[in-house]
Scaffold this motif. Structure first.
Motif, short mmCIF file in Angstrom:
data_model
loop_
_atom_site.label_atom_id
_atom_site.label_comp_id
_atom_site.label_asym_id
_atom_site.label_seq_id
_atom_site.Cartn_x
_atom_site.Cartn_y
_atom_site.Cartn_z
N GLY A 107 4.03 -15.84 -11.06
CA GLY A 107 4.73 -16.53 -9.99
C GLY A 107 4.87 -15.67 -8.75
O GLY A 107 4.33 -15.99 -7.68
N PRO A 108 5.55 -14.51 -8.84
CA PRO A 108 5.70 -13.66 -7.67
C PRO A 108 4.51 -12.74 -7.40
O PRO A 108 4.29 -12.31 -6.26
N LEU A 109 3.74 -12.40 -8.43
CA LEU A 109 2.67 -11.40 -8.29
C LEU A 109 1.41 -11.92 -8.98
O LEU A 109 1.02 -11.44 -10.04
N PRO A 110 0.74 -12.91 -8.39
CA PRO A 110 -0.37 -13.56 -9.08
C PRO A 110 -1.51 -12.61 -9.45
O PRO A 110 -1.99 -11.84 -8.62
N GLY A 111 -1.90 -12.68 -10.72
CA GLY A 111 -3.10 -12.01 -11.19
C GLY A 111 -3.02 -10.52 -11.37
O GLY A 111 -3.99 -9.89 -11.78
N ARG A 112 -1.86 -9.91 -11.11
CA ARG A 112 -1.79 -8.44 -11.16
C ARG A 112 -1.42 -7.90 -12.53
O ARG A 112 -1.76 -6.75 -12.86
N ALA A 113 -0.72 -8.66 -13.33
CA ALA A 113 -0.28 -8.17 -14.63
C ALA A 113 -1.40 -8.31 -15.66
O ALA A 113 -2.29 -9.16 -15.54
N ARG A 114 -1.34 -7.46 -16.66
CA ARG A 114 -2.33 -7.46 -17.74
C ARG A 114 -1.63 -7.32 -19.08
O ARG A 114 -0.62 -6.65 -19.20
N GLY A 115 -2.21 -7.96 -20.10
CA GLY A 115 -1.72 -7.77 -21.45
C GLY A 115 -2.22 -6.44 -22.00
O GLY A 115 -3.29 -5.96 -21.64
N LYS A 116 -1.43 -5.85 -22.86
CA LYS A 116 -1.84 -4.62 -23.56
C LYS A 116 -1.63 -4.83 -25.06
O LYS A 116 -0.53 -5.20 -25.48
N TRP A 117 -2.68 -4.63 -25.82
CA TRP A 117 -2.59 -4.82 -27.26
C TRP A 117 -1.57 -3.85 -27.85
O TRP A 117 -1.53 -2.68 -27.46
N PRO A 118 -0.72 -4.30 -28.79
CA PRO A 118 -0.70 -5.66 -29.32
C PRO A 118 0.28 -6.61 -28.64
O PRO A 118 0.15 -7.81 -28.80
N ASN A 119 1.29 -6.07 -27.91
CA ASN A 119 2.36 -6.99 -27.49
C ASN A 119 3.10 -6.56 -26.23
O ASN A 119 4.29 -6.86 -26.09
N ASP A 120 2.44 -5.88 -25.33
CA ASP A 120 3.08 -5.46 -24.09
C ASP A 120 2.44 -6.16 -22.90
O ASP A 120 1.34 -6.72 -22.99
N VAL A 121 3.12 -6.08 -21.76
CA VAL A 121 2.57 -6.55 -20.50
C VAL A 121 2.69 -5.41 -19.49
O VAL A 121 3.76 -4.80 -19.35
N LEU A 122 1.59 -5.10 -18.83
CA LEU A 122 1.53 -4.01 -17.86
C LEU A 122 1.44 -4.56 -16.45
O LEU A 122 0.84 -5.61 -16.21
N MET A 123 2.01 -3.80 -15.52
CA MET A 123 1.87 -4.09 -14.10
C MET A 123 1.44 -2.80 -13.42
O MET A 123 2.17 -1.80 -13.46
N ASP A 124 0.23 -2.79 -12.84
CA ASP A 124 -0.31 -1.60 -12.19
C ASP A 124 -0.28 -0.39 -13.13
O ASP A 124 -0.01 0.73 -12.72
N GLY A 125 -0.55 -0.62 -14.41
CA GLY A 125 -0.63 0.45 -15.40
C GLY A 125 0.68 0.83 -16.04
O GLY A 125 0.70 1.62 -16.99
N GLY A 126 1.80 0.31 -15.53
CA GLY A 126 3.10 0.61 -16.12
C GLY A 126 3.61 -0.57 -16.93
O GLY A 126 3.32 -1.73 -16.63
N LYS A 127 4.40 -0.27 -17.94
CA LYS A 127 4.91 -1.33 -18.81
C LYS A 127 6.04 -2.08 -18.12
O LYS A 127 7.05 -1.49 -17.74
N VAL A 128 5.86 -3.39 -17.97
CA VAL A 128 6.87 -4.23 -17.33
C VAL A 128 7.57 -5.15 -18.32
O VAL A 128 8.65 -5.66 -18.03
#
Length: 262
Positions: free
Chosen positions: A94-115
């Motif tokens: 919503g606020p930051l389209p397309g920038r976040a990434r999933g990290k196996w097995p269950n995290d979400v990263l933003m610019d390489g940091g865990k969000v």
């Protein structure tokens, strides 16, 4: 301010403070709380993530746990981690389209940091069927004291997003969770797997996976049909890994070099 109306099928238990929302939700699940019971706290005194790591939980971020009672085999419960990660990605988009990434097995990263992180706990009932699943989600909206571990943490505000109040984020992520869970239930894990791989961090690159004293290095090739990480290694068949801590990129390259020299 109380949260906005939750999607149909959810009942909210709102707490100013909790030890751990997962512990609160587990106690209610064991006492027979119905599907859709959501425990939300403005702060946690003893928040935790995978492998018992602490999750520092001051006010301003999102901390909640939902009681689910899915009709599925026990071996498929872990797939809900990917369902939940996609729901968080939908929220962050919503606020930051397309920038976040999933990290196996269950995290979400933003610019390489865990969000954000996901914590699944479950119990079996008679006949070995799943009785309940408690799905805990923590999202660093405004600050990032974060989780102990090898990956730095960040927050949506630090990534440039406008401040999002927890009471506004909660109904949004639950609505996304509903959508993603319906995909899982109607289309199977293949649809979830495909969507998650399209947003995953580190695919096709070097990775080191550590589980206890076991350490394996190779290339992150994808997920198998059960959600295990597929590790490609020279001269041998790809290996499916169902649990472990992962390090991607340059640090994984260094691990590989050290292993080769050893």
């Amino acid at each position: 301010m109380p949260p906005a109306t939750l999607p149909p099928g959810y009942a909210l238990i709102a707490l100013d403070e909790a030890g751990s929302t997962n512990d609160e939700a587990k106690a209610r699940a064991e006492a027979g709380a119905p599907e859709g019971t959501v425990v939300w706290a403005r702060q946690q005194r003893a928040g935790r993530g995978r492998r018992g790591r602490s999750w520092v939980s001051p006010p301003g971020n999102l901390y909640f746990s939902a009681v689910l009672r899915p009709v599925c085999e026990a071996r498929n419960v872990a797939q809900l981690s990917f369902v939940a990660a996609l729901a968080v990605l939908d929220l962050v988009d919503g606020p930051l389209p397309g920038r976040a990434r999933g990290k196996w097995p269950n995290d979400v990263l933003m610019d390489g940091g865990k969000v954000a992180g996901v914590l699944l706990e479950s119990a079996l009932g008679p006949g070995g069927r799943v009785d309940w699943v408690v799905l805990g989600i923590g999202v660093n909206l405004a600050s990032h004291p974060g989780l102990e571990g090898p990956i730095p943490s960040t927050s949506l505000v630090d990534a440039g997003a406008p401040t999002l109040a927890p009471e506004d984020a909660l109904p949004s992520v639950l609505a996304a969770l509903d959508r993603r869970r319906r995909e899982w239930e109607t289309q199977g894990f293949a649809a979830v797997r495909s969507a998650w791989l399209a947003r995953v961090h580190g695919l096709g690159g070097p990775v080191t996976v550590t589980n206890g004293e076991r350490r394996l290095t190779g290339v992150f090739e994808g997920l198998d049909e059960e959600g295990a990480l597929v590790l490609a290694r020279p001269g041998t068949a790809p290996l499916s890994i169902s649990a472990g801590d992962v390090i991607f990129g340059d640090r994984a390259d260094a691990e590989a070099g050290n292993a080769a020299r050893g």
